[in-house]
Design an enzyme around this catalytic site. Structure first.
Site, PDB file in Angstrom:
ATOM      1  N   GLU A 208       0.806  -1.210   0.000  1.00 23.21           N
ATOM      2  CA  GLU A 208       0.000   0.000   0.000  1.00 23.21           C
ATOM      3  C   GLU A 208       0.851   1.277   0.000  1.00 23.21           C
ATOM      4  O   GLU A 208       0.450   2.294  -0.543  1.00 23.21           O
ATOM      5  CB  GLU A 208      -0.925   0.015   1.225  1.00 23.21           C
ATOM      6  N   ASP A 226      -7.489   6.024  -8.811  1.00 27.11           N
ATOM      7  CA  ASP A 226      -8.179   4.745  -9.009  1.00 27.11           C
ATOM      8  C   ASP A 226      -9.694   4.890  -8.975  1.00 27.11           C
ATOM      9  O   ASP A 226     -10.424   3.897  -8.908  1.00 27.11           O
ATOM     10  CB  ASP A 226      -7.743   3.730  -7.963  1.00 27.11           C
ATOM     11  N   THR A 231      -7.133   8.468  -0.954  1.00 26.13           N
ATOM     12  CA  THR A 231      -6.739   7.263  -0.228  1.00 26.13           C
ATOM     13  C   THR A 231      -5.809   7.700   0.885  1.00 26.13           C
ATOM     14  O   THR A 231      -4.887   8.490   0.649  1.00 26.13           O
ATOM     15  CB  THR A 231      -6.021   6.272  -1.155  1.00 26.13           C
TER      16      THR A 231
END
Length: 423
Positions: A208, A226, A231
């Site tokens: 990640e 994405d 995020t």
């Protein structure tokens, strides 16, 4: 990652015990047995037809009960079928938790006696031991919500004695220690052991965040393009998938007026989209500021455990797999969530069941985990942002091929071409 928003956590029973340990465990647990699983349940209200009272007593943390939103008081109760002595209750909350509530017993479902009460509930898991009460009915009576939503429980487990449990219920309580008995006489340490959990967090962080230092990621935030908005954080909470909203709601319930609280209306509006509307230009800067707050760090840990880690480990233990398999499940649910779509954790497991059986159903553990990883690779390729499958092919599959089912160190792997190791 996909939204598991309002995802149900996964309750489990470990499968890897042999006859003698089972007998000993049953004897040791005779005074305290799981009484509530599968028993009739009712509630004051439900949020919708999929979130019924029975879901809190079905032994599966992929399901949950949720009350109507914004209304106090609310209650949920279970009929044990006969009078029992109640000694222990475990409440596994979804993000919508009770701040003030009572655990009550009744002989007739009408007159109630409180055997536990709190006004300082903060969600996550409430493990209430040392209780003393009796009755056929046990109720959680919520009098003040901890969020703007309702009350929601993944699991409501009642332990005690005085009724005759089913064999599966007895085994569920006795066969879920953090160290599972091994047929060879040793133990297999589960992923919820702090050392194993830290290893899991390091491996996930390598994929990640391209770093093993997962504790440095509380402040991480960016839009990686994405389609899920921002995020951020230790496992990639997303503004477009609901879990970032859950996190900020939990943070705000614990620390009203925090620096991110003002963004809650915007987070609700952008949920399900990749929009930054109402978040820019200062959200990323304010997120980094909040990340220095231990209350926010703890909230990140708790949402990670509640929505991802605990459900994944519990389902893996129910399937009879050891630490590596538990990590494989966890990494899958972090990336894919459990929303039920073709790329979700639930769909991956369903597709794996078409090819192999987990150990709990008599299958071979290695064969099962290969089938699960095969199904996950297919799911990853459904999304362009996840089409690089190296976190499976050159990491998890390597551990599996090496026969390292306990996820023991030393470990060496590659993710997206970068090498990592834990000595």
């Amino acid at each position: 990652m996909k939204n598991p928003a309002r995802l149900a956590g996964i309750a489990a029973a470990a499968a890897l015990v042999i006859a003698a340990p089972i007998a000993l465990a049953l004897s040791a647990e005779a005074a305290e047995t799981l009484l509530s699983q599968g028993k009739p349940a009712t509630a004051s209200s439900i949020e919708d037809s999929t979130l019924t009272a029975a879901k809190a007593f079905d032994g599966s943390a992929t399901t949950r009960w949720a009350s109507a939103e914004g209304v106090d008081p609310q209650w949920i109760r279970v009929d044990l079928g006969a009078t029992a002595t109640i000694t222990h209750v475990v409440l596994t909350w979804e993000a919508a938790y009770g701040k003030s509530y009572q655990i009550q017993t009744s002989a007739d479902g009408s007159a109630w006696t409180s055997i536990y009460s709190t006004t300082t509930g903060n969600g996550a898991t409430d493990d209430l031991t040392g209780l003393s009460g009796s009755g056929r009915y046990v109720r959680l009576n919520g009098t003040a919500r901890g969020t703007a939503y309702g009350y929601s429980l993944f699991e409501f487990k009642v332990y005690g004695n005085g009724t005759t449990p089913s064999p599966s219920a007895s085994l569920s309580r006795s066969a879920t220690p953090s160290a599972s008995p091994s047929p060879s006489g040793g133990t297999h340490v589960d992923l919820n052991d702090p050392r194993k959990k830290d290893i899991a967090m390091q491996i996930v962080s390598s994929a990640e965040n391209s770093s093993l230092n997962w504790k440095a990621q509380y402040k991480y935030i960016e839009d990686i393009g994405d389609g899920r908005g921002y995020t951020a954080g230790i496992i990639g909470f997303c503004s477009g998938t609901g879990d970032m909203l859950q996190l900020v709601e939990l943070y705000t319930s614990r620390k009203p007026g925090n620096i991110l609280a003002k963004y809650l209306p915007a987070l609700r509006n952008v949920d399900g989209t990749d929009s930054h509307a109402g978040l820019d230009p200062n959200y990323t800067k304010d997120w980094a500021t909040a990340a220095a707050d231990t209350v926010f760090q703890t909230a990140q840990n708790d949402i990670r455990d509640q929505v991802y880690f605990n459900p994944a480990v519990a389902q893996a233990k129910a399937d009879g797999v050891w630490a590596l398999g538990q990590f494989i499940y966890y990494d899958a649910i972090v990336m894919h969530g459990d929303g039920g779509d073709p790329a979700s954790f639930r769909s991956i497991r369903t597709n794996a069941l078409k090819k192999a059986k987990p150990p709990s159903q008599g299958g071979n553990q290695t064969t099962w985990l290969h089938a699960f990883l095969d199904a996950r690779v297919v799911a990853m390729k459904l999304e362009e942002a996840h089409s690089d499958t190296s976190r499976v092919d050159t990491a998890q599959r390597v551990f599996l091929n090496n026969g390292n089912l306990d996820l023991n160190t030393p470990l060496s792997w590659h993710v997206y071409g970068d090498p990592f190791s834990i000595a």
